[in-house]
Design an enzyme around this catalytic site. Structure first.
Site, PDB file in Angstrom:
ATOM      1  N   ASP A  36       0.827  -1.215   0.000  1.00 57.47           N
ATOM      2  CA  ASP A  36       0.000   0.000   0.000  1.00 57.47           C
ATOM      3  C   ASP A  36       0.866   1.273   0.000  1.00 57.47           C
ATOM      4  O   ASP A  36       1.808   1.384   0.796  1.00 57.47           O
ATOM      5  CB  ASP A  36      -0.905  -0.010   1.244  1.00 57.47           C
ATOM      6  CG  ASP A  36      -2.074   0.961   1.112  1.00 57.47           C
ATOM      7  OD1 ASP A  36      -1.867   2.078   0.609  1.00 57.47           O
ATOM      8  OD2 ASP A  36      -3.188   0.591   1.512  1.00 57.47           O
ATOM      9  N   THR A  72      -7.146   3.911  -1.485  1.00 56.78           N
ATOM     10  CA  THR A  72      -6.852   2.497  -1.239  1.00 56.78           C
ATOM     11  C   THR A  72      -7.951   1.535  -1.711  1.00 56.78           C
ATOM     12  O   THR A  72      -7.678   0.600  -2.448  1.00 56.78           O
ATOM     13  CB  THR A  72      -6.606   2.284   0.274  1.00 56.78           C
ATOM     14  OG1 THR A  72      -5.442   3.033   0.606  1.00 56.78           O
ATOM     15  CG2 THR A  72      -6.396   0.822   0.610  1.00 56.78           C
ATOM     16  N   ASP A 193       2.401   2.942   3.210  1.00 59.01           N
ATOM     17  CA  ASP A 193       1.312   3.914   3.306  1.00 59.01           C
ATOM     18  C   ASP A 193       1.326   4.563   4.690  1.00 59.01           C
ATOM     19  O   ASP A 193       1.226   5.785   4.827  1.00 59.01           O
ATOM     20  CB  ASP A 193      -0.034   3.223   3.055  1.00 59.01           C
ATOM     21  CG  ASP A 193      -1.178   4.217   2.941  1.00 59.01           C
ATOM     22  OD1 ASP A 193      -1.188   5.001   1.978  1.00 59.01           O
ATOM     23  OD2 ASP A 193      -2.058   4.222   3.830  1.00 59.01           O
ATOM     24  N   HIS A 197       2.168   8.522   5.094  1.00 59.18           N
ATOM     25  CA  HIS A 197       1.195   9.474   5.643  1.00 59.18           C
ATOM     26  C   HIS A 197       1.809  10.260   6.806  1.00 59.18           C
ATOM     27  O   HIS A 197       1.642  11.456   6.912  1.00 59.18           O
ATOM     28  CB  HIS A 197      -0.051   8.741   6.157  1.00 59.18           C
ATOM     29  CG  HIS A 197      -1.026   8.393   5.081  1.00 59.18           C
ATOM     30  ND1 HIS A 197      -1.577   9.332   4.250  1.00 59.18           N
ATOM     31  CD2 HIS A 197      -1.552   7.205   4.693  1.00 59.18           C
ATOM     32  CE1 HIS A 197      -2.399   8.740   3.407  1.00 59.18           C
ATOM     33  NE2 HIS A 197      -2.398   7.449   3.645  1.00 59.18           N
ATOM     34  N   ASP A 239      -1.271   0.403  -4.748  1.00 52.11           N
ATOM     35  CA  ASP A 239      -2.560   1.004  -5.117  1.00 52.11           C
ATOM     36  C   ASP A 239      -2.442   2.464  -5.550  1.00 52.11           C
ATOM     37  O   ASP A 239      -3.279   2.965  -6.286  1.00 52.11           O
ATOM     38  CB  ASP A 239      -3.559   0.864  -3.955  1.00 52.11           C
ATOM     39  CG  ASP A 239      -2.994   1.318  -2.615  1.00 52.11           C
ATOM     40  OD1 ASP A 239      -1.774   1.570  -2.516  1.00 52.11           O
ATOM     41  OD2 ASP A 239      -3.782   1.415  -1.649  1.00 52.11           O
ATOM     42  N   HIS A 240      -1.393   3.154  -5.092  1.00 47.89           N
ATOM     43  CA  HIS A 240      -1.210   4.586  -5.383  1.00 47.89           C
ATOM     44  C   HIS A 240       0.123   5.019  -4.818  1.00 47.89           C
ATOM     45  O   HIS A 240       0.788   4.231  -4.107  1.00 47.89           O
ATOM     46  CB  HIS A 240      -2.336   5.431  -4.756  1.00 47.89           C
ATOM     47  CG  HIS A 240      -2.517   5.130  -3.303  1.00 47.89           C
ATOM     48  ND1 HIS A 240      -1.607   5.531  -2.345  1.00 47.89           N
ATOM     49  CD2 HIS A 240      -3.451   4.410  -2.633  1.00 47.89           C
ATOM     50  CE1 HIS A 240      -1.985   5.094  -1.160  1.00 47.89           C
ATOM     51  NE2 HIS A 240      -3.112   4.397  -1.303  1.00 47.89           N
ATOM     52  N   HIS A 348      -2.761  11.247  -0.575  1.00 44.93           N
ATOM     53  CA  HIS A 348      -3.003  10.786  -1.946  1.00 44.93           C
ATOM     54  C   HIS A 348      -4.484  10.854  -2.206  1.00 44.93           C
ATOM     55  O   HIS A 348      -5.259  11.160  -1.294  1.00 44.93           O
ATOM     56  CB  HIS A 348      -2.449   9.358  -2.128  1.00 44.93           C
ATOM     57  CG  HIS A 348      -2.972   8.382  -1.117  1.00 44.93           C
ATOM     58  ND1 HIS A 348      -4.130   7.676  -1.293  1.00 44.93           N
ATOM     59  CD2 HIS A 348      -2.498   8.036   0.117  1.00 44.93           C
ATOM     60  CE1 HIS A 348      -4.342   6.904  -0.234  1.00 44.93           C
ATOM     61  NE2 HIS A 348      -3.369   7.122   0.655  1.00 44.93           N
TER      62      HIS A 348
HETATM   63  P1  AMP Z   1      -6.103   5.254   2.774  1.00 45.35           P
HETATM   64  O1  AMP Z   1      -4.662   5.512   2.892  1.00 45.35           O
HETATM   65  O2  AMP Z   1      -6.902   6.197   3.594  1.00 45.35           O
HETATM   66  O3  AMP Z   1      -6.596   5.214   1.366  1.00 45.35           O
HETATM   67  O4  AMP Z   1      -6.370   3.807   3.399  1.00 45.35           O
HETATM   68  C1  AMP Z   1      -5.344   3.002   3.912  1.00 45.35           C
HETATM   69  C2  AMP Z   1      -5.862   2.158   5.028  1.00 45.35           C
HETATM   70  O5  AMP Z   1      -6.805   1.188   4.572  1.00 45.35           O
HETATM   71  C3  AMP Z   1      -4.757   1.335   5.674  1.00 45.35           C
HETATM   72  O6  AMP Z   1      -4.169   2.015   6.736  1.00 45.35           O
HETATM   73  C4  AMP Z   1      -5.452   0.079   6.134  1.00 45.35           C
HETATM   74  O7  AMP Z   1      -5.578   0.022   7.519  1.00 45.35           O
HETATM   75  C5  AMP Z   1      -6.831   0.156   5.518  1.00 45.35           C
HETATM   76  N1  AMP Z   1      -7.123  -1.117   4.858  1.00 45.35           N
HETATM   77  C6  AMP Z   1      -6.409  -1.710   3.894  1.00 45.35           C
HETATM   78  N2  AMP Z   1      -6.958  -2.892   3.517  1.00 45.35           N
HETATM   79  C7  AMP Z   1      -8.053  -3.062   4.290  1.00 45.35           C
HETATM   80  C8  AMP Z   1      -9.041  -4.070   4.392  1.00 45.35           C
HETATM   81  N3  AMP Z   1      -8.996  -5.157   3.622  1.00 45.35           N
HETATM   82  N4  AMP Z   1     -10.037  -3.883   5.282  1.00 45.35           N
HETATM   83  C9  AMP Z   1     -10.094  -2.780   6.052  1.00 45.35           C
HETATM   84  N5  AMP Z   1      -9.176  -1.785   6.008  1.00 45.35           N
HETATM   85  C10 AMP Z   1      -8.169  -1.921   5.140  1.00 45.35           C
HETATM   86 ZN    ZN Z   2      -3.553   2.853  -0.111  1.00 49.53          ZN
HETATM   87 ZN    ZN Z   3      -3.056   6.033   2.382  1.00 49.08          ZN
END
Ligand code: AMP
Ligand code: ZN
Ligand code: ZN
Length: 419
Positions: A36, A72, A193, A197, A239-240, A348
């Protein structure tokens, strides 16, 4: 059926057909790994030894172009299905669903596990339909009953499960008897990730430390996979990417709220606006335009960033998009960020024309050529590549095509199996 696993808190679940068909036994293996938030330039910047050797002996793209918005959930599920978010339905980390009359959110466990939000046929569902055993140590959508199916083996998401545990379980899966051994395994690591962040993507010291530790986990996985002697193809994606912003460049989401006219979902790099009954879209559009400061308001059909004409109603009628380098957040979050000693952090979600938003694509194994680098490629094309290697039918409603990535493959990838 659910059986207790030996792992900390996490519970291994078993669903679907648990044995490979005769045809499945002849297929090679694919491990899809998502790192991630791993930006396209990290390997060159930090030269992680195991990953660098992996790429040298396999293939790589200049970058993996996420689908918009570069968040994500939409992007993992795009990688899993070969569909744009507009098509598979997980359009953002948070969005309102008109069909469900509810707001989907990645922190709501019940929704994350509710298969009726998830369109398309993720790779493990496609495998299941062909009686191919699959497994997942996390991937967006893997705990949801998509079309009533899940990976044969899967875990409910738990951020705290150590990478070592994920790697060990993967190797254990590969040493199961052939009939029970998964031919498609997904793995997910959130480290880059998390650190991106926290400190922003330009903090060499913090990112370098984290990447080195992650690289060691990958090194253990690669060595373990090699030791099996099985024809395993490993595909590593993200993913990004990530970009740095200052904690002074946050816009309070409260500034654009107006409950009498519309409701909103999501913040960050894209806010979705859903008009209240009988309130004309034009009235909301003009109301919000008056407020424009470091952000712009668009009717959804005119919003920049989309690779296609958005058709999914759940985007909402209007999108509010901050200027690049600005980001919506709540007042509470902004106060917390201001107290943070580092005045910058990472975000992101923006238009993928910004290369900082791009991720990675690397692959190695018997199906892949060696030492080949290709230009940037969109993440919708990873799914048909996996179908090709595993000789699975490609659904005709996906957005990706095999021709974008087939030049990284040896001619007949699915003709390799040792047992
Ligand atoms: P974001 O950076 O806000 O787009 O989202 C990243 C977060 O998504 C990560 O810190 C993870 O904890 C959460 N995440 C990733 N995969 C899963 C999943 N399968 N179920 C729930 N949360 C997830
Ligand atoms: Zn992500
Ligand atoms: Zn993120």
């Amino acid at each position: 059926m659910c059986i207790a696993s030996c792992m900390r808190t996490s519970k291994l679940s078993v669903s679907g057909p648990t044995v490979n068909s005769k045809a499945a036994l002849k297929k090679p293996y694919v491990i899809l790994i998502s790192l991630d938030g791993f930006r396209w330039d990290y390997v060159e910047r930090f030269a992680p030894p195991h990953l660098s050797t992996f790429i040298k002996n396999g293939v790589g793209a200049e970058s993996l172009i996420p689908s918009f918005p570069s968040k994500t959930f939409p992007n993992h599920y795009t990688i899993a299905t070969g569909m744009y978010p507009d098509n598979h339905g997980i359009i953002d980390n948070t969005f309102y669903s008109y069909e469900k009359e509810a707001t989907y959110s990645i922190s709501n466990r019940a929704m994350v596990q509710d298969g009726s939000f998830y369109g398309g046929s993720p790779i493990w569902v496609q495998a299941d339909k062909a009686d191919v055993v699959s497994a997942s140590y996390f991937f967006v959508g893997s705990e949801a009953d998509v079309q009533g199916r899940r990976p044969t083996y899967y875990f409910p998401y738990d951020h705290n499960i150590k990478n070592e545990v994920r790697v060990k379980q993967t190797l254990d899966w590969l040493t199961l008897p052939a009939k029970k051994r998964p031919h498609i395994i997904t793995l997910y690591f959130s480290d880059m990730d998390d650190i991106g962040h926290r400190f922003g993507p330009n903090n060499d010291e913090e990112l370098g430390k984290t990447l080195l530790a992650l690289d060691n986990n990958l090194g253990d996985l690669f060595a373990g996979v090699d030791a099996t002697g099985l024809p395993v193809n490993i595909i590593i994606v993200s993913d990004h990417g990530m970009t740095e912003i200052k904690n002074t460049d946050l816009i309070p989401i409260e500034k654009i709220e107006e409950d009498s006219l519309y409701s909103i979902a999501n913040d960050g790099a894209m806010v979705h606006v859903y008009p209240k009954d009988n309130v004309p879209v034009d009235a909301i559009y003009h109301f919000l335009q008056e407020k424009e400061l470091h952000f712009k308001v668009y009717k959804t059909e005119n919003a920049p960033g989309f690779e296609y004409k958005p058709m999914n109603k759940n985007w909402g009628a209007i999108q509010i998009i901050p200027d690049y380098g600005y980001y919506f957040s709540t007042l509470i979050q902004i106060e917390l960020k201001k107290k943070n000693p580092t005045a910058v952090f990472g975000v992101h979600g923006y238009d993928t024309d910004h290369k900082d938003m791009h991720g990675i694509f690397y692959a190695k194994g018997p199906a892949f050529k060696k030492g080949v680098t290709i230009p940037s490629v969109k993440n919708i094309h990873v799914y048909p590549l996996m179908c090709e290697i595993l000789d699975l039918e490609v659904p005709n409603n996906i957005d990706g095509t095999i021709d974008q990535l087939e030049n990284v493959l040896n001619s007949s990838p699915h003709k390799t199996s040792k047992d």
